[in-house]
Design a protein around this motif. Sequence first.
Motif, PDB file in Angstrom:
ATOM      1  N   LEU A 158       7.274 -11.785   5.135  1.00 30.62           N
ATOM      2  CA  LEU A 158       7.230 -12.716   3.944  1.00 30.62           C
ATOM      3  C   LEU A 158       7.898 -14.011   2.975  1.00 30.62           C
ATOM      4  CD1 LEU A 158       5.152 -11.516   1.164  1.00 30.62           C
ATOM      5  CD2 LEU A 158       7.140 -10.118   0.666  1.00 30.62           C
ATOM      6  N   GLU A 159       8.534 -13.821   3.547  1.00 28.25           N
ATOM      7  CA  GLU A 159       9.940 -14.811   2.721  1.00 28.25           C
ATOM      8  C   GLU A 159       9.231 -15.822   3.634  1.00 28.25           C
ATOM      9  OE1 GLU A 159      14.618 -16.027   0.928  1.00 28.25           O
ATOM     10  OE2 GLU A 159      13.685 -13.963   2.312  1.00 28.25           O
ATOM     11  N   SER A 160       9.131 -16.894   4.134  1.00 27.73           N
ATOM     12  CA  SER A 160       8.770 -17.663   4.969  1.00 27.73           C
ATOM     13  C   SER A 160       7.587 -17.790   4.827  1.00 27.73           C
ATOM     14  CB  SER A 160       9.135 -17.467   6.491  1.00 27.73           C
ATOM     15  OG  SER A 160       8.043 -16.819   6.789  1.00 27.73           O
TER      16      SER A 160
ATOM     17  N   LEU B 168       5.676 -16.952   1.843  1.00 31.20           N
ATOM     18  CA  LEU B 168       5.782 -17.464   0.777  1.00 31.20           C
ATOM     19  C   LEU B 168       6.567 -18.514   0.584  1.00 31.20           C
ATOM     20  CD1 LEU B 168       6.491 -13.974  -1.417  1.00 31.20           C
ATOM     21  CD2 LEU B 168       4.762 -15.620  -0.837  1.00 31.20           C
ATOM     22  N   LYS B 169       7.523 -19.160   1.476  1.00 34.48           N
ATOM     23  CA  LYS B 169       8.222 -20.602   0.751  1.00 34.48           C
ATOM     24  C   LYS B 169       7.229 -21.693   1.534  1.00 34.48           C
ATOM     25  CE  LYS B 169      12.484 -19.666   1.327  1.00 34.48           C
ATOM     26  NZ  LYS B 169      14.141 -19.497   2.079  1.00 34.48           N
ATOM     27  N   ARG B 170       6.171 -21.060   2.534  1.00 34.81           N
ATOM     28  CA  ARG B 170       5.179 -22.245   2.789  1.00 34.81           C
ATOM     29  C   ARG B 170       3.918 -22.717   2.242  1.00 34.81           C
ATOM     30  NH1 ARG B 170       0.493 -21.586   4.664  1.00 34.81           N
ATOM     31  NH2 ARG B 170      -0.005 -19.811   5.423  1.00 34.81           N
ATOM     32  N   LEU B 171       3.527 -21.272   0.888  1.00 32.28           N
ATOM     33  CA  LEU B 171       3.163 -21.286   0.135  1.00 32.28           C
ATOM     34  C   LEU B 171       3.166 -22.447  -1.137  1.00 32.28           C
ATOM     35  CD1 LEU B 171       1.259 -17.853   0.265  1.00 32.28           C
ATOM     36  CD2 LEU B 171       0.224 -19.642   1.316  1.00 32.28           C
TER      37      LEU B 171
ATOM     38  N   ALA C  97      12.868  -9.349  -5.502  1.00 35.19           N
ATOM     39  CA  ALA C  97      13.375 -10.373  -4.847  1.00 35.19           C
ATOM     40  C   ALA C  97      13.371 -11.312  -3.097  1.00 35.19           C
ATOM     41  CB  ALA C  97      14.288  -8.937  -4.430  1.00 35.19           C
ATOM     42  N   THR C  98      12.592 -10.825  -2.236  1.00 37.21           N
ATOM     43  CA  THR C  98      12.047 -11.818  -1.800  1.00 37.21           C
ATOM     44  C   THR C  98      10.876 -13.127  -2.163  1.00 37.21           C
ATOM     45  OG1 THR C  98      11.735  -9.955  -0.666  1.00 37.21           O
ATOM     46  CG2 THR C  98      10.531 -11.667   0.230  1.00 37.21           C
ATOM     47  N   ILE C  99      10.322 -12.683  -2.865  1.00 37.71           N
ATOM     48  CA  ILE C  99       9.370 -12.991  -3.980  1.00 37.71           C
ATOM     49  C   ILE C  99       9.946 -13.862  -5.103  1.00 37.71           C
ATOM     50  CG2 ILE C  99       7.695 -13.568  -6.110  1.00 37.71           C
ATOM     51  CD1 ILE C  99       6.403 -10.931  -4.823  1.00 37.71           C
ATOM     52  N   GLN C 100      11.065 -14.078  -5.616  1.00 41.08           N
ATOM     53  CA  GLN C 100      12.263 -14.680  -6.189  1.00 41.08           C
ATOM     54  C   GLN C 100      13.112 -15.557  -5.647  1.00 41.08           C
ATOM     55  OE1 GLN C 100      15.289 -12.787  -8.485  1.00 41.08           O
ATOM     56  NE2 GLN C 100      15.743 -14.570  -9.611  1.00 41.08           N
ATOM     57  N   ARG C 101      13.478 -15.231  -3.925  1.00 38.55           N
ATOM     58  CA  ARG C 101      14.604 -16.307  -2.932  1.00 38.55           C
ATOM     59  C   ARG C 101      13.571 -16.958  -2.768  1.00 38.55           C
ATOM     60  NH1 ARG C 101      15.905 -11.127  -1.408  1.00 38.55           N
ATOM     61  NH2 ARG C 101      14.574 -11.449   0.654  1.00 38.55           N
TER      62      ARG C 101
ATOM     63  N   ASP D  92       1.149  -1.501  -0.058  1.00 43.54           N
ATOM     64  CA  ASP D  92       0.016  -0.211  -0.086  1.00 43.54           C
ATOM     65  C   ASP D  92       1.034   1.129   0.250  1.00 43.54           C
ATOM     66  OD1 ASP D  92       1.478   0.002   2.506  1.00 43.54           O
ATOM     67  OD2 ASP D  92      -1.186   0.208   3.605  1.00 43.54           O
ATOM     68  N   ALA D  93       0.194   2.310   0.226  1.00 42.42           N
ATOM     69  CA  ALA D  93       1.046   3.702  -0.340  1.00 42.42           C
ATOM     70  C   ALA D  93       1.663   3.714   0.820  1.00 42.42           C
ATOM     71  CB  ALA D  93       0.367   4.788  -0.174  1.00 42.42           C
ATOM     72  N   ASN D  94       1.535   3.272   2.095  1.00 43.74           N
ATOM     73  CA  ASN D  94       2.658   3.113   3.333  1.00 43.74           C
ATOM     74  C   ASN D  94       3.773   2.496   3.572  1.00 43.74           C
ATOM     75  OD1 ASN D  94       0.980   5.080   4.348  1.00 43.74           O
ATOM     76  ND2 ASN D  94      -0.192   4.180   6.029  1.00 43.74           N
ATOM     77  N   SER D  95       3.865   1.715   2.097  1.00 40.90           N
ATOM     78  CA  SER D  95       4.866   0.104   2.214  1.00 40.90           C
ATOM     79  C   SER D  95       4.433  -0.520   3.153  1.00 40.90           C
ATOM     80  CB  SER D  95       6.092   0.740   2.167  1.00 40.90           C
ATOM     81  OG  SER D  95       5.944   1.696   0.691  1.00 40.90           O
ATOM     82  N   LYS D  96       2.913  -1.152   3.083  1.00 38.20           N
ATOM     83  CA  LYS D  96       2.995  -2.009   3.961  1.00 38.20           C
ATOM     84  C   LYS D  96       2.547  -3.207   3.336  1.00 38.20           C
ATOM     85  CE  LYS D  96       0.323   0.324   8.448  1.00 38.20           C
ATOM     86  NZ  LYS D  96      -0.236   0.457   8.544  1.00 38.20           N
ATOM     87  N   LEU D  97       2.973  -4.496   3.526  1.00 41.77           N
ATOM     88  CA  LEU D  97       2.866  -5.578   2.638  1.00 41.77           C
ATOM     89  C   LEU D  97       1.449  -6.977   3.136  1.00 41.77           C
ATOM     90  CD1 LEU D  97       6.175  -6.815   2.780  1.00 41.77           C
ATOM     91  CD2 LEU D  97       5.222  -6.073   0.871  1.00 41.77           C
TER      92      LEU D  97
END
Length: 136
Positions: A84-86, A88-91, A118-122, A67-72
């Motif tokens: 986020l990375e952990s 996504l790895k679980r998913l 980059a996190t999504i790629q990792r 979002d506009a406040n850089s919240k994920l």
Amino acid sequence: MAFSTGRDSSEVVSEINITPLVDVMLVLLVTFIITAPLLNNAVRINLPKTTTTSSQTEVRTVTVSVDANSKLFIDKREIAPEALESELKRLVGANPDLALSLQADEGVPYRAVAKVMATIQRAGVSKLSVLTAPMG
């Protein structure tokens, strides 16, 4: 055009000779008849007939939002940037063919979006699409 009839030189025939017009129209008609089949550049193929099948597996798309406040957010659920990375790895572990969509507010700095990518790629996600709003 005016023509004289020859009987009386004072009489004038004021008829239009349509023979040249008919000749031109016939030439155009023949030209169009010959060139019309050549304008179709399609290759004629008789495709085989099959029955409609449904997909064996349900493909679920996960949406990562910034979002506009850089919240994920993952599917409208807020998540810490460190987690986020952990997550996504679980998913990806649950579904190796995970399709992921990334959407980010236009006011977010590019470096924040690049870090998320980059996190999504990792995390091992191989199918990523970037969502944008249509122009206008």
